[in-house]
Design a protein around this motif. Structure first.
Motif, PDB file in Angstrom:
ATOM      1  N   SER A  89      -2.806   1.584  -3.556  1.00 55.94           N
ATOM      2  CA  SER A  89      -2.478   2.413  -2.390  1.00 55.94           C
ATOM      3  C   SER A  89      -3.679   2.666  -1.490  1.00 55.94           C
ATOM      4  CB  SER A  89      -1.883   3.757  -2.832  1.00 55.94           C
ATOM      5  OG  SER A  89      -2.878   4.628  -3.328  1.00 55.94           O
ATOM      6  N   GLU A  90      -4.879   2.506  -2.022  1.00 53.03           N
ATOM      7  CA  GLU A  90      -6.096   2.750  -1.239  1.00 53.03           C
ATOM      8  C   GLU A  90      -6.667   1.481  -0.618  1.00 53.03           C
ATOM      9  OE1 GLU A  90      -8.558   4.581  -4.207  1.00 53.03           O
ATOM     10  OE2 GLU A  90      -7.626   6.551  -3.930  1.00 53.03           O
ATOM     11  N   LYS A 147       1.605   4.033  -3.164  1.00 57.89           N
ATOM     12  CA  LYS A 147       1.407   5.478  -3.022  1.00 57.89           C
ATOM     13  C   LYS A 147       2.621   6.216  -3.584  1.00 57.89           C
ATOM     14  CE  LYS A 147       0.149   9.075   0.224  1.00 57.89           C
ATOM     15  NZ  LYS A 147      -0.204   9.432   1.578  1.00 57.89           N
ATOM     16  N   THR A 148       3.811   5.732  -3.260  1.00 55.19           N
ATOM     17  CA  THR A 148       5.041   6.321  -3.792  1.00 55.19           C
ATOM     18  C   THR A 148       5.090   6.180  -5.313  1.00 55.19           C
ATOM     19  OG1 THR A 148       6.207   5.816  -1.739  1.00 55.19           O
ATOM     20  CG2 THR A 148       7.569   6.241  -3.671  1.00 55.19           C
ATOM     21  N   ASN A 166       2.567   5.949  -7.358  1.00 55.26           N
ATOM     22  CA  ASN A 166       1.602   6.863  -7.966  1.00 55.26           C
ATOM     23  C   ASN A 166       2.164   8.283  -8.018  1.00 55.26           C
ATOM     24  OD1 ASN A 166      -0.969   7.367  -9.186  1.00 55.26           O
ATOM     25  ND2 ASN A 166      -1.573   8.374  -7.294  1.00 55.26           N
ATOM     26  N   THR A 167       2.902   8.667  -7.003  1.00 55.84           N
ATOM     27  CA  THR A 167       3.551   9.978  -7.017  1.00 55.84           C
ATOM     28  C   THR A 167       4.553  10.065  -8.159  1.00 55.84           C
ATOM     29  OG1 THR A 167       3.258  10.207  -4.625  1.00 55.84           O
ATOM     30  CG2 THR A 167       4.952  11.588  -5.650  1.00 55.84           C
ATOM     31  N   GLN A 182       0.831  -1.194   0.000  1.00 59.14           N
ATOM     32  CA  GLN A 182       0.000   0.000   0.000  1.00 59.14           C
ATOM     33  C   GLN A 182       0.878   1.261   0.000  1.00 59.14           C
ATOM     34  OE1 GLN A 182      -2.460   0.464   3.542  1.00 59.14           O
ATOM     35  NE2 GLN A 182      -4.095   1.369   2.312  1.00 59.14           N
ATOM     36  N   ALA A 183       1.894   1.287   0.849  1.00 58.24           N
ATOM     37  CA  ALA A 183       2.797   2.443   0.933  1.00 58.24           C
ATOM     38  C   ALA A 183       3.625   2.598  -0.349  1.00 58.24           C
ATOM     39  CB  ALA A 183       3.715   2.300   2.138  1.00 58.24           C
ATOM     40  N   SER A 238      -2.002   2.042  -9.579  1.00 59.09           N
ATOM     41  CA  SER A 238      -1.178   2.330  -8.401  1.00 59.09           C
ATOM     42  C   SER A 238      -2.014   3.016  -7.315  1.00 59.09           C
ATOM     43  CB  SER A 238       0.052   3.163  -8.768  1.00 59.09           C
ATOM     44  OG  SER A 238      -0.300   4.389  -9.346  1.00 59.09           O
ATOM     45  N   ARG A 239      -2.924   3.888  -7.714  1.00 56.08           N
ATOM     46  CA  ARG A 239      -3.796   4.553  -6.738  1.00 56.08           C
ATOM     47  C   ARG A 239      -4.707   3.540  -6.038  1.00 56.08           C
ATOM     48  NH1 ARG A 239      -6.591   7.430  -9.872  1.00 56.08           N
ATOM     49  NH2 ARG A 239      -8.586   6.429  -9.596  1.00 56.08           N
TER      50      ARG A 239
END
Length: 168
Positions: A93-94, A56-57, A59-60, A52-53, A89-90
């Motif tokens: 991450s969610e 998030k990275t 997706n950034t 998940q973490a 990726s989002r």
């Protein structure tokens, strides 16, 4: 004679700019690849929280890539895959469900593979691997199989189907 010198100088300057642009694009794609591989490794370790973490990275990284240094062909490829990469990726991450994360990882992997094939920017050899049980593929920085779809349940299920050689 002055015109010839000017043309040669202009050509050399443009060639230098093209190399710098290629370096910038290659760096962006390699940062994207690093994020993807960290996500893959978290899934292979059955670590949904880390996945998940890492997603998030990732997706950034996806949303931070600029197309200004890309050629027209690269821009077309990127435009075709940026929304898919961001979407998957989002969603990973969610989610706290590793099964749901793995569902989106399958689509994410297909998009990453297409981007890497088109950009030919990977700085290390990358292996396109396939799990016959899941009927899904993924990218890996290792030739040994570490299955992100089954994790510790079947860690070595799969085989390498293609090697994307490192660019110089």
């Amino acid at each position: 004679m002055k015109i010839i010198k000017l043309i040669i100088l202009s050509t050399l300057l443009l060639a230098g700019t093209a190399r710098a642009q290629t370096t910038a694009v290659n760096t962006s794609i390699n940062n994207l690849l690093t994020g993807y591989l960290e996500l893959k490794n978290a899934l292979a370790a059955d670590n949904g929280a880390a996945a998940q973490a890492k997603a998030k990275t990732l997706n950034t990284e996806v949303t931070s890539i600029s197309t200004k240094d890309m050629g027209a062909a690269q821009q077309a490829v990127w435009k075709n895959y940026v929304d898919k990469l961001s979407f998957d990726s989002r969603h990973i991450s969610e989610s706290t469900s590793i099964d749901h994360q793995r569902e989106h990882f399958e689509s994410l992997s297909k998009s990453m593979y297409a981007v890497l094939k088109a950009f030919k920017a990977n700085s290390v050899a990358i292996y396109w691997q396939y799990c016959p049980m899941k009927k899904a593929s993924w990218l890996s920085e290792k030739s040994t199989i570490e299955n992100p779809y089954y994790g510790k349940e079947m860690p070595d299920c799969g085989s390498t189907k293609e090697t994307l050689k490192a660019t110089k």
